[in-house]
Design a protein around this motif. Structure first.
Motif, PDB file in Angstrom:
ATOM      1  N   SER A  34     -17.879  55.020 -27.954  1.00 15.20           N
ATOM      2  CA  SER A  34     -17.655  53.809 -28.743  1.00 15.20           C
ATOM      3  C   SER A  34     -16.167  53.661 -28.967  1.00 15.20           C
ATOM      4  N   ILE A  35     -15.722  52.415 -29.044  1.00 10.21           N
ATOM      5  CA  ILE A  35     -14.299  52.165 -29.291  1.00 10.21           C
ATOM      6  C   ILE A  35     -14.108  51.780 -30.748  1.00 10.21           C
ATOM      7  N   GLU A  36     -12.886  51.934 -31.207  1.00 13.09           N
ATOM      8  CA  GLU A  36     -12.542  51.507 -32.565  1.00 13.09           C
ATOM      9  C   GLU A  36     -12.191  50.033 -32.499  1.00 13.09           C
ATOM     10  N   THR A  37     -12.982  49.225 -33.174  1.00 16.78           N
ATOM     11  CA  THR A  37     -12.763  47.781 -33.179  1.00 16.78           C
ATOM     12  C   THR A  37     -13.424  47.181 -34.410  1.00 16.78           C
ATOM     13  N   ASP A  38     -12.914  46.038 -34.827  1.00 16.72           N
ATOM     14  CA  ASP A  38     -13.543  45.314 -35.928  1.00 16.72           C
ATOM     15  C   ASP A  38     -14.725  44.488 -35.424  1.00 16.72           C
ATOM     16  N   ASP A  39     -14.846  44.392 -34.090  1.00 15.36           N
ATOM     17  CA  ASP A  39     -15.969  43.660 -33.506  1.00 15.36           C
ATOM     18  C   ASP A  39     -17.278  44.388 -33.787  1.00 15.36           C
ATOM     19  N   LYS A  42     -19.427  47.921 -30.180  1.00 16.66           N
ATOM     20  CA  LYS A  42     -18.440  48.982 -30.009  1.00 16.66           C
ATOM     21  C   LYS A  42     -18.639  49.807 -28.738  1.00 16.66           C
ATOM     22  N   ASN A  43     -19.743  49.546 -28.024  1.00 14.13           N
ATOM     23  CA  ASN A  43     -20.028  50.310 -26.807  1.00 14.13           C
ATOM     24  C   ASN A  43     -20.934  49.486 -25.893  1.00 14.13           C
ATOM     25  N   GLN A  95     -29.176  51.069 -32.875  1.00 13.26           N
ATOM     26  CA  GLN A  95     -28.141  52.095 -33.000  1.00 13.26           C
ATOM     27  C   GLN A  95     -28.615  53.483 -32.557  1.00 13.26           C
ATOM     28  N   GLU A 164     -10.171  50.361 -23.401  1.00 11.68           N
ATOM     29  CA  GLU A 164      -9.989  51.320 -24.490  1.00 11.68           C
ATOM     30  C   GLU A 164     -10.379  52.738 -24.066  1.00 11.68           C
ATOM     31  N   MET A 168      -7.972  55.947 -23.998  1.00 16.78           N
ATOM     32  CA  MET A 168      -8.318  57.239 -24.612  1.00 16.78           C
ATOM     33  C   MET A 168      -8.074  58.373 -23.618  1.00 16.78           C
TER      34      MET A 168
END
Length: 176
Positions: A34-39, A42-43, A95, A164, A168
């Motif tokens: 998963s990426i860090e995002t406000d969206d 995330k994956n 999730q 992203e 990483m």
């Protein structure tokens, strides 16, 4: 090119294939990151399950509409202006799902939608008001919104995730 059945099928298949190819471009061991995002998404799983659920909603609208009923759109208990809440609920529901399950479910739902499109003539797909349940619209607008156009949205989201994940990798390679 006109808004025809062939175009819809071709673009939907091409965009879906490109989406899957993009996901497969990431090494298997990193595909679930998963990426860090406000969206919200995330994956890859989040995006695929979003597509899957919208396929399922389209299938329900279609099934109910073709049976002569008026489908509740976009989903029971939701109005179109509540799309953000609906999409958040979809996200929460999946999730715990694994990416490989999400890929299988999305591929199967995509194929079901493609088969539904194939079952219609171009005239049935592009003629506005041909089916009462589509109101002033046509099947094309429903199909395109939940296939080719949605896949383009998904590719944009997945491209950000790939970027992203690659970033990483660069950071972790530098720290070795």
């Amino acid at each position: 090119m006109d808004d025809t059945k062939e175009r819809l099928l071709l673009e939907s298949e091409q965009h879906f294939h490109s989406l899957m190819k993009l996901i497969e471009s990431v090494p298997v061991r990193k595909r679930s990151l998963s990426i860090e995002t406000d969206d919200r998404d995330k994956n890859f799983r989040d995006i695929l399950m979003h597509l899957y659920e919208w396929h399922a909603m389209l299938e329900r609208w279609y099934r109910e509409g073709m049976a002569g009923d008026t489908p509740s759109m976009p989903a029971p208990g939701y109005k179109w202006r509540e799309i953000q809440q609906l999409n958040q609920q979809i996200w929460e529901n999946y999730q715990d799902m694994k990416l490989n399950q999400a890929i299988k479910k999305c591929k199967l739902s995509h194929e079901r939608i493609m088969n539904t499109i194939r079952a219609h003539t171009t005239e049935e797909i592009i003629t506005k008001k041909h089916y009462k349940w589509t109101k002033t619209s046509n099947l094309y607008s429903y199909f395109a919104a939940n296939t080719s156009k949605h896949y383009l949205w998904a590719m944009g989201k997945c491209e950000k995730i790939v970027y992203e994940i690659n970033a990483m990798n660069l950071v972790s390679d530098r720290n070795k």
